[in-house]
Design a protein around this motif. Sequence first.
Motif, PDB file in Angstrom:
ATOM      1  N   ALA A  95       0.831  -1.213   0.000  1.00 29.50           N
ATOM      2  CA  ALA A  95       0.000   0.000   0.000  1.00 29.50           C
ATOM      3  C   ALA A  95       0.864   1.263   0.000  1.00 29.50           C
ATOM      4  CB  ALA A  95      -0.915  -0.018   1.222  1.00 29.50           C
ATOM      5  N   TRP A 137       1.182   5.674   0.851  1.00 31.90           N
ATOM      6  CA  TRP A 137       1.038   6.469   2.078  1.00 31.90           C
ATOM      7  C   TRP A 137      -0.113   7.460   2.020  1.00 31.90           C
ATOM      8  CZ3 TRP A 137       1.262  11.355   0.346  1.00 31.90           C
ATOM      9  CH2 TRP A 137       2.022  11.606  -0.794  1.00 31.90           C
ATOM     10  N   LYS A 160       2.098  -4.959   3.450  1.00 37.80           N
ATOM     11  CA  LYS A 160       3.202  -4.041   3.738  1.00 37.80           C
ATOM     12  C   LYS A 160       2.708  -2.615   3.497  1.00 37.80           C
ATOM     13  CE  LYS A 160       6.605  -2.097   1.546  1.00 37.80           C
ATOM     14  NZ  LYS A 160       6.639  -0.829   2.304  1.00 37.80           N
ATOM     15  N   GLU A 216       6.411   2.725   4.338  1.00 38.59           N
ATOM     16  CA  GLU A 216       7.298   2.971   5.481  1.00 38.59           C
ATOM     17  C   GLU A 216       7.055   4.351   6.092  1.00 38.59           C
ATOM     18  OE1 GLU A 216       7.903   2.395   2.336  1.00 38.59           O
ATOM     19  OE2 GLU A 216       9.861   3.097   1.658  1.00 38.59           O
ATOM     20  N   PHE A 219      -1.136  -4.379  -5.502  1.00 35.07           N
ATOM     21  CA  PHE A 219      -0.277  -3.225  -5.226  1.00 35.07           C
ATOM     22  C   PHE A 219      -0.973  -1.928  -5.575  1.00 35.07           C
ATOM     23  CE2 PHE A 219       2.657  -0.101  -7.178  1.00 35.07           C
ATOM     24  CZ  PHE A 219       3.426   0.217  -6.074  1.00 35.07           C
ATOM     25  N   THR A 220      -0.808  -0.921  -4.730  1.00 33.04           N
ATOM     26  CA  THR A 220      -1.180   0.445  -5.090  1.00 33.04           C
ATOM     27  C   THR A 220       0.024   1.330  -4.846  1.00 33.04           C
ATOM     28  OG1 THR A 220      -3.493   0.106  -4.517  1.00 33.04           O
ATOM     29  CG2 THR A 220      -2.747   2.373  -4.633  1.00 33.04           C
ATOM     30  N   GLY A 221       0.392   2.106  -5.845  1.00 33.69           N
ATOM     31  CA  GLY A 221       1.539   2.994  -5.708  1.00 33.69           C
ATOM     32  C   GLY A 221       1.904   3.561  -7.061  1.00 33.69           C
ATOM     33  N   SER A 222       3.159   3.909  -7.213  1.00 35.47           N
ATOM     34  CA  SER A 222       3.569   4.603  -8.429  1.00 35.47           C
ATOM     35  C   SER A 222       3.720   3.639  -9.613  1.00 35.47           C
ATOM     36  CB  SER A 222       4.891   5.321  -8.184  1.00 35.47           C
ATOM     37  OG  SER A 222       5.892   4.372  -7.901  1.00 35.47           O
ATOM     38  N   THR A 238       7.142   1.771  -9.567  1.00 32.60           N
ATOM     39  CA  THR A 238       7.201   0.621  -8.654  1.00 32.60           C
ATOM     40  C   THR A 238       6.332  -0.518  -9.183  1.00 32.60           C
ATOM     41  OG1 THR A 238       7.523   2.136  -6.813  1.00 32.60           O
ATOM     42  CG2 THR A 238       6.916  -0.101  -6.252  1.00 32.60           C
ATOM     43  N   GLU A 284      -2.630  -0.780  -9.072  1.00 35.53           N
ATOM     44  CA  GLU A 284      -3.337   0.518  -9.087  1.00 35.53           C
ATOM     45  C   GLU A 284      -2.265   1.595  -9.050  1.00 35.53           C
ATOM     46  OE1 GLU A 284      -6.441   0.898  -9.537  1.00 35.53           O
ATOM     47  OE2 GLU A 284      -7.065  -1.175  -9.266  1.00 35.53           O
ATOM     48  N   LEU A 285      -2.068   2.291 -10.165  1.00 35.53           N
ATOM     49  CA  LEU A 285      -0.870   3.122 -10.297  1.00 35.53           C
ATOM     50  C   LEU A 285      -1.206   4.610 -10.451  1.00 35.53           C
ATOM     51  CD1 LEU A 285       1.007   0.620 -12.625  1.00 35.53           C
ATOM     52  CD2 LEU A 285       0.969   0.684 -10.127  1.00 35.53           C
ATOM     53  N   GLY A 286      -0.276   5.332 -11.003  1.00 29.77           N
ATOM     54  CA  GLY A 286      -0.399   6.789 -11.040  1.00 29.77           C
ATOM     55  C   GLY A 286      -1.386   7.288 -12.086  1.00 29.77           C
ATOM     56  N   CYS A 337      -4.340   9.736  -6.154  1.00 27.29           N
ATOM     57  CA  CYS A 337      -4.028   9.126  -7.454  1.00 27.29           C
ATOM     58  C   CYS A 337      -4.881   9.721  -8.560  1.00 27.29           C
ATOM     59  CB  CYS A 337      -4.215   7.619  -7.392  1.00 27.29           C
ATOM     60  SG  CYS A 337      -5.861   7.135  -6.858  1.00 27.29           S
ATOM     61  N   GLU A 360       3.111  13.128 -13.345  1.00 25.33           N
ATOM     62  CA  GLU A 360       2.284  13.135 -12.136  1.00 25.33           C
ATOM     63  C   GLU A 360       3.036  13.932 -11.068  1.00 25.33           C
ATOM     64  OE1 GLU A 360       1.863   9.522  -9.716  1.00 25.33           O
ATOM     65  OE2 GLU A 360      -0.273   9.914  -9.624  1.00 25.33           O
ATOM     66  N   PHE A 368       1.752  14.938  -8.018  1.00 25.16           N
ATOM     67  CA  PHE A 368       1.341  14.494  -6.688  1.00 25.16           C
ATOM     68  C   PHE A 368       1.418  15.633  -5.677  1.00 25.16           C
ATOM     69  CE2 PHE A 368       0.587  10.704  -3.895  1.00 25.16           C
ATOM     70  CZ  PHE A 368      -0.427  10.197  -4.679  1.00 25.16           C
TER      71      PHE A 368
END
Length: 492
Positions: free
Chosen positions: A157, A159, A183, A186, A234-237, A240, A259-261, A294, A393, A395
């Motif tokens: 996941a 942040w 996970k 961080e 996964f969700t993130g950039s 990644t 699930e990306l940008g 996102c 992106e 962000f």
Amino acid sequence: MDSFDPAKIAVRSGHFIGGEYVDEGARRIDVARPSDGVVYASVPLADAEMIDRAVDNAWTAFRTSGWARMAPRERARILRRLADLVAADVETLAPLEALGSTRPVRDAAAWDVPYTAEGIRFYAEFADKLGGEVMATDHDHLGMTIAEPYGVIAAIAPWNFPLVMASWKIAPALAAGNAVVLKPSEMTPFSVLRLAELAIAAGVPKGIFNVVQGDGRTTGDALVRHPKIGKVTFTGSTRTGAAIMAACAETGTKPVTLELGGKSPQLVFADASRLDDVARRIAGAIAGNAGQVCNAGSRLLVERSVADDLAARIQRVFAELKPGATWAPGTTLPPIISEPQAARIEAIVERTVAAGASLRYGGARADGGTRGAFYTPTILTNVTPRSEAVREEVFGPVLTLQTFDSEEEALELAQHPDYGLAAGVHTADLGRALRLVRGIEAGTVWVNHYGRTSDFMIPTGGYKRSGIGKDLGRQAYEANLRFKSVLIDMRP
Ligand code: NAD
């Protein structure tokens, strides 16, 4: 709940494996509060050995705890109880979420926590509704599919909405009978630990919902490569996501949901009704969570005759926003997650302006009253599809404004070469709206609306480099199942 004292929030650190906190590991990561940059805790970093322990634990629980084999309606009952516990825990969960993330506590209490609970309840309802199908075979055979869980799902996941993004992953995975190793980012590791504690209290067997802490390079990579992981979500950039897909191909082949940008356009035509409402929608879609969303509506495309008027109205909404800590009363413009991310936003705006764009509004750091990094909502004009702020992106709360003179031109500008997460179309002309819904290459198109509602049945996911597969909806539930084909010869 509008404010809280950050000094009074206690966090419990560690991994959560087999229903217990495990605070071990030679390396640790400091965790800072985005609102003021203060390091308030640290987490252990899971290395390959700790990942092995977590996944083994989950695998054993999957095989032996009865979670996958119990009557699905019983699983549903436990997950409904978890949803109730989450909703009732708002006084603990909302400040915990706000403390370490960019979510103002008022929003966390009014939206993130109840929405997380509702999402878990939504997937609980799926648990006993879909077991497979009987196929139309000839009379002497019985053909069917049986829906079965994968085993252990790795969920990773981001942040920006720590609880909500995690719940989109874990709720359908658990409802389908899987075990999960999650996970979190961080940067926002703590609120999901509370979720894991509540899962135990609700009756989810120990080892079915585990949390591992750490970075991407060591922890995330070891998790997705683990041979006992059945599927990765996964969700993130986008960058990644590509690395994870490669790791899954090398070590699986494991199915992935990504699930990306995004770089989502908002198209506004001169006939759009109630321009003030449109302006509020557009401002909210780029300044909400300080643009760290996102599907932020970051590219405004406006019919030339109303562009100036609309921009002025958006600016008035921006001017009302109050930067501040997530725990300060009345905050409506939260911090940027970290100083490096704020510096990145600043640099993109500066380079775009240096390349010829005009700064119509904002373009500077804001004062949030703390040592956190805040950035003013920004409007850039005189940009082209090649401008960095239009292509990348950001962000952050940075809106680019391009004008068009025809529907064809609007559609052409709406298509992004890489991204296709979401789009908004604002017009009173139904035929035009539907033509654009068909034409825009994006996983979601909103018409005279922008943003997610609590309609969990509507899936979300990107086209092109914005992702593969869906979160939410029936699709996300089915993606946590694999379907076994069975054919039985019934002849005597
Ligand atoms: P990120 O890609 O930097 O990190 C996301 C997660 O992946 C973190 O937990 C990180 O530790 C982990 N990770 C990093 N490298 C890894 C690797 N090699 N292997 C395994 N795990 C690894 O993204 P972020 O900065 O946390 O989040 C912002 C991004 O997320 C934006 O691009 C945003 O658009 C996207 N996002 C997409 C959606 C969606 O639904 N499409 C929703 C929210 C956020």
